[in-house]
Design an enzyme around this catalytic site. Structure first.
Site, mmCIF file in Angstrom:
data_model
loop_
_atom_site.group_PDB
_atom_site.id
_atom_site.type_symbol
_atom_site.label_atom_id
_atom_site.label_comp_id
_atom_site.label_asym_id
_atom_site.label_seq_id
_atom_site.Cartn_x
_atom_site.Cartn_y
_atom_site.Cartn_z
ATOM 1 N N CYS A 162 0.865 -1.163 0.000
ATOM 2 C CA CYS A 162 0.000 0.000 0.000
ATOM 3 C C CYS A 162 0.915 1.230 0.000
ATOM 4 O O CYS A 162 1.338 1.681 1.055
ATOM 5 C CB CYS A 162 -0.833 -0.081 1.277
ATOM 6 S SG CYS A 162 -2.225 0.978 1.313
ATOM 7 N N CYS A 356 -6.835 5.224 -8.693
ATOM 8 C CA CYS A 356 -6.465 5.766 -7.382
ATOM 9 C C CYS A 356 -6.301 7.269 -7.412
ATOM 10 O O CYS A 356 -5.826 7.828 -8.399
ATOM 11 C CB CYS A 356 -5.180 5.102 -6.910
ATOM 12 S SG CYS A 356 -5.169 4.998 -5.136
HETATM 13 P P1 FAD Z 1 -10.918 -3.122 5.522
HETATM 14 O O1 FAD Z 1 -11.546 -1.835 5.107
HETATM 15 O O2 FAD Z 1 -9.674 -3.078 6.336
HETATM 16 O O3 FAD Z 1 -12.040 -3.954 6.272
HETATM 17 C C1 FAD Z 1 -11.823 -5.216 6.840
HETATM 18 C C2 FAD Z 1 -12.759 -5.369 8.011
HETATM 19 O O4 FAD Z 1 -12.745 -6.727 8.461
HETATM 20 C C3 FAD Z 1 -12.338 -4.506 9.201
HETATM 21 O O5 FAD Z 1 -13.430 -3.766 9.662
HETATM 22 C C4 FAD Z 1 -11.882 -5.531 10.238
HETATM 23 O O6 FAD Z 1 -12.117 -5.140 11.565
HETATM 24 C C5 FAD Z 1 -12.747 -6.724 9.858
HETATM 25 N N1 FAD Z 1 -12.218 -7.988 10.371
HETATM 26 C C6 FAD Z 1 -10.941 -8.436 10.363
HETATM 27 N N2 FAD Z 1 -10.870 -9.633 10.961
HETATM 28 C C7 FAD Z 1 -12.124 -9.953 11.354
HETATM 29 C C8 FAD Z 1 -12.676 -11.064 12.047
HETATM 30 N N3 FAD Z 1 -11.915 -12.080 12.457
HETATM 31 N N4 FAD Z 1 -13.995 -11.060 12.318
HETATM 32 C C9 FAD Z 1 -14.787 -10.022 11.886
HETATM 33 N N5 FAD Z 1 -14.315 -8.958 11.245
HETATM 34 C C10 FAD Z 1 -12.997 -8.925 10.979
HETATM 35 N N6 FAD Z 1 -7.882 2.675 -1.649
HETATM 36 C C11 FAD Z 1 -8.407 3.560 -2.523
HETATM 37 O O7 FAD Z 1 -9.009 3.144 -3.491
HETATM 38 N N7 FAD Z 1 -8.265 4.901 -2.343
HETATM 39 C C12 FAD Z 1 -7.634 5.408 -1.280
HETATM 40 O O8 FAD Z 1 -7.524 6.625 -1.150
HETATM 41 C C13 FAD Z 1 -7.088 4.509 -0.317
HETATM 42 N N8 FAD Z 1 -6.461 4.993 0.777
HETATM 43 C C14 FAD Z 1 -5.989 4.120 1.704
HETATM 44 C C15 FAD Z 1 -5.380 4.640 2.845
HETATM 45 C C16 FAD Z 1 -4.850 3.794 3.804
HETATM 46 C C17 FAD Z 1 -4.202 4.373 5.006
HETATM 47 C C18 FAD Z 1 -4.913 2.390 3.597
HETATM 48 C C19 FAD Z 1 -4.323 1.438 4.626
HETATM 49 C C20 FAD Z 1 -5.526 1.868 2.473
HETATM 50 C C21 FAD Z 1 -6.074 2.718 1.507
HETATM 51 N N9 FAD Z 1 -6.712 2.219 0.369
HETATM 52 C C22 FAD Z 1 -7.234 3.118 -0.547
HETATM 53 C C23 FAD Z 1 -6.750 0.789 0.053
HETATM 54 C C24 FAD Z 1 -8.077 0.084 0.383
HETATM 55 O O9 FAD Z 1 -9.134 0.695 -0.343
HETATM 56 C C25 FAD Z 1 -8.411 0.081 1.855
HETATM 57 O O10 FAD Z 1 -7.396 -0.583 2.577
HETATM 58 C C26 FAD Z 1 -9.760 -0.579 2.187
HETATM 59 O O11 FAD Z 1 -10.110 -0.260 3.505
HETATM 60 C C27 FAD Z 1 -9.717 -2.081 2.017
HETATM 61 O O12 FAD Z 1 -11.004 -2.607 2.214
HETATM 62 P P2 FAD Z 1 -11.239 -4.067 2.831
HETATM 63 O O13 FAD Z 1 -12.709 -4.224 2.975
HETATM 64 O O14 FAD Z 1 -10.496 -5.073 2.065
HETATM 65 O O15 FAD Z 1 -10.544 -4.016 4.257
#
Ligand code: FAD
Length: 426
Positions: A162, A356
């Protein structure tokens, strides 16, 4: 006849929207339950703004229970301890079990701070913006820093995937420090495992190399690429710079008064080490229909999905999974579940394109990679003040979508229209 039960594990950017879209696609044909850790949605892409107090925590949070209730989706905030794919059940953190017919894993990453001594906010010496709790702590550290400024180190460690948010945060800090009139007292260094500035885990997109190098130069931010962080101690980061052959060519001891490094990611404990389901790093293995080959009733989306790196690099770097790409995974899974439950084959595929917006507070860089691995049909990047406004629009769109419990995958259409990429595609 009992209805099929679909469980979505994780209610972050991917999981929350997946639950709405799956419910919309299936209606009364299936029951949908979300298992989340905690009862609040956080919009992760706004964390860099929380870390400089351009946003408060409440601005980027949504209470989930009322939205899911309105949409007819079951919800438990207790979290899952372990997935048992052979038994089609989840073991929850309160000791209870939840059976499923289909599982959608959307657990995001576990943050591997422990892989580098002294890294991260849990007993280490660097800040993080990966979680809103970290971003709030980073904001407090930043306020203390501004009262007594010194050098800043920002970047992404070996194995990180990332990179966009690391560049964003370096430039956002620069913007905020200039606003506070203390930028002249802050030498800044950007430290990254990427082989060149602007690689982004995607071997660059358009001219991200030129655009980001020029931004760093214009803002007096020095950089070190092909960097491995050996360890961090209070106020000092030990960095090894690696050559093309992978051998260390220079060692840097970088003093800092404030540091933020993006860690490497791995899969979460609930799925890590499950033969056939996850790879050695704990990411869920999926085929082109977002389906696990060993357990075809398990789908996965978002950061928890295993994606191979774009190519070999002197220091390992991973491929980013961005909001747009995640939304396309959600749509493919909703269509596939609808078809499977109707007795048809699962044939929908996610586009996995990367779009992005990297915001710098006073401008930014945008890129579109289609497909994400080069050579590409669309390989476009641009910079300007409009990127900051577009990022605010992206935030409002996504948080609004979760607040309303909307299922329409509108972002792909909007992003392609706004950026004129439809013309390039034609
Ligand atoms: P997450 O949003 O992290 O969600 C996962 C969820 O699962 C969390 O709520 C967590 O608590 C839950 N979980 C985990 N384990 C368990 C369990 N055992 N039981 C129940 N729940 C659980 N992408 C873009 O397109 N544009 C951006 O500007 C951008 N900015 C970013 C900025 C940062 C700082 C980061 C880290 C990433 C960014 N990203 C961006 C990349 C990506 O879009 C994000 O990381 C996004 O939040 C990923 O979505 P996700 O649903 O995969 O994971």
């Amino acid at each position: 006849m009992t209805k099929p039960h679909i469980v979505v594990l994780g209610a972050g950017l991917g999981g929350a929207v997946a639950a709405f879209e799956i419910k919309q696609a299936l209606g009364e044909a299936a029951d949908v339950t979300v298992v989340s850790k905690g009862d609040t949605f956080h919009f992760v892409p706004s964390n860099p703004w929380v870390a400089v107090r351009w946003r408060a925590r409440r601005d980027i949070e949504v209470p989930l229970a009322p939205v899911f209730k309105r949409r007819g989706v079951g919800f438990t905030p207790v979290g899952a301890r372990r997935v048992h794919p052979q038994e089609n059940r989840l073991e929850l953190n309160d000791g209870s079990d939840l059976a499923y017919d289909y599982l959608v894993v959307a657990t995001g990453p576990e943050l591997a701070f422990d892989e580098i001594a002294g890294l991260g906010p849990h007993g280490g010496f660097t800040q993080s913006i990966c979680h809103v709790d970290h971003a709030e702590a980073a904001a407090e550290a930043f306020e203390r820093f501004v009262r007594d400024p010194g050098p800043i180190v920002v970047g992404a460690v070996q194995g990180a995937s990332c990179f966009g948010p690391a560049y964003e945060f370096a430039m956002i800090l620069d913007t905020e420090l200039r606003r506070r009139k203390v930028r002249d007292r802050v030498p800044m260094t950007f430290v990254t495992s990427e082989p060149y500035v602007g690689h982004l885990g995607l071997d660059g997109v358009g001219d991200t190399k030129g655009l980001l190098e020029s931004e760093l130069r214009a803002r007096h931010i020095k950089w070190i690429v092909n960097a491995k962080v050996a360890s961090v101690e209070a106020g000092l980061m030990h960095v090894e710079e690696v050559g093309e052959d992978g051998a260390t060519k220079a060692a840097h001891d970088l003093p800092f008064a404030y540091a933020m490094m993006l860690p490497a990611f791995r899969g979460v404990e609930a799925v890590r080490g499950l033969e056939g389901l996850t790879n050695p790093r704990g990411f869920v293995v999926v085929d082109k229909n977002q389906r696990n080959p060993a357990y075809p009733n398990v789908f996965a989306l978002g950061v928890c999905v295993a994606i191979a790196p774009t190519g070999k690099t002197p220091v390992p770097v991973g491929v980013p999974k961005t909001g747009f790409m995640i939304e396309s995974m959600v749509t493919a899974i909703a269509h596939n579940l609808r078809d499977l439950i109707a007795g048809k084959p699962a044939s929908a595929e996610a586009t996995w394109n990367a779009i992005c917006l990297a915001d710098f507070g006073d401008g930014g860089v945008a890129f579109v990679a289609q497909p994400q691995i080069p050579p590409r049909n669309v390989n476009w990047s641009a910079s300007g003040k409009w990127v900051h406004l577009a990022k605010v629009g992206f935030e409002k769109y996504f948080i609004g979508k979760v607040r309303r419990g909307e299922s329409e995958p509108f972002y792909e259409k909007l992003a392609l229209d706004v950026m004129g990429v439809r013309k390039l595609k034609a």
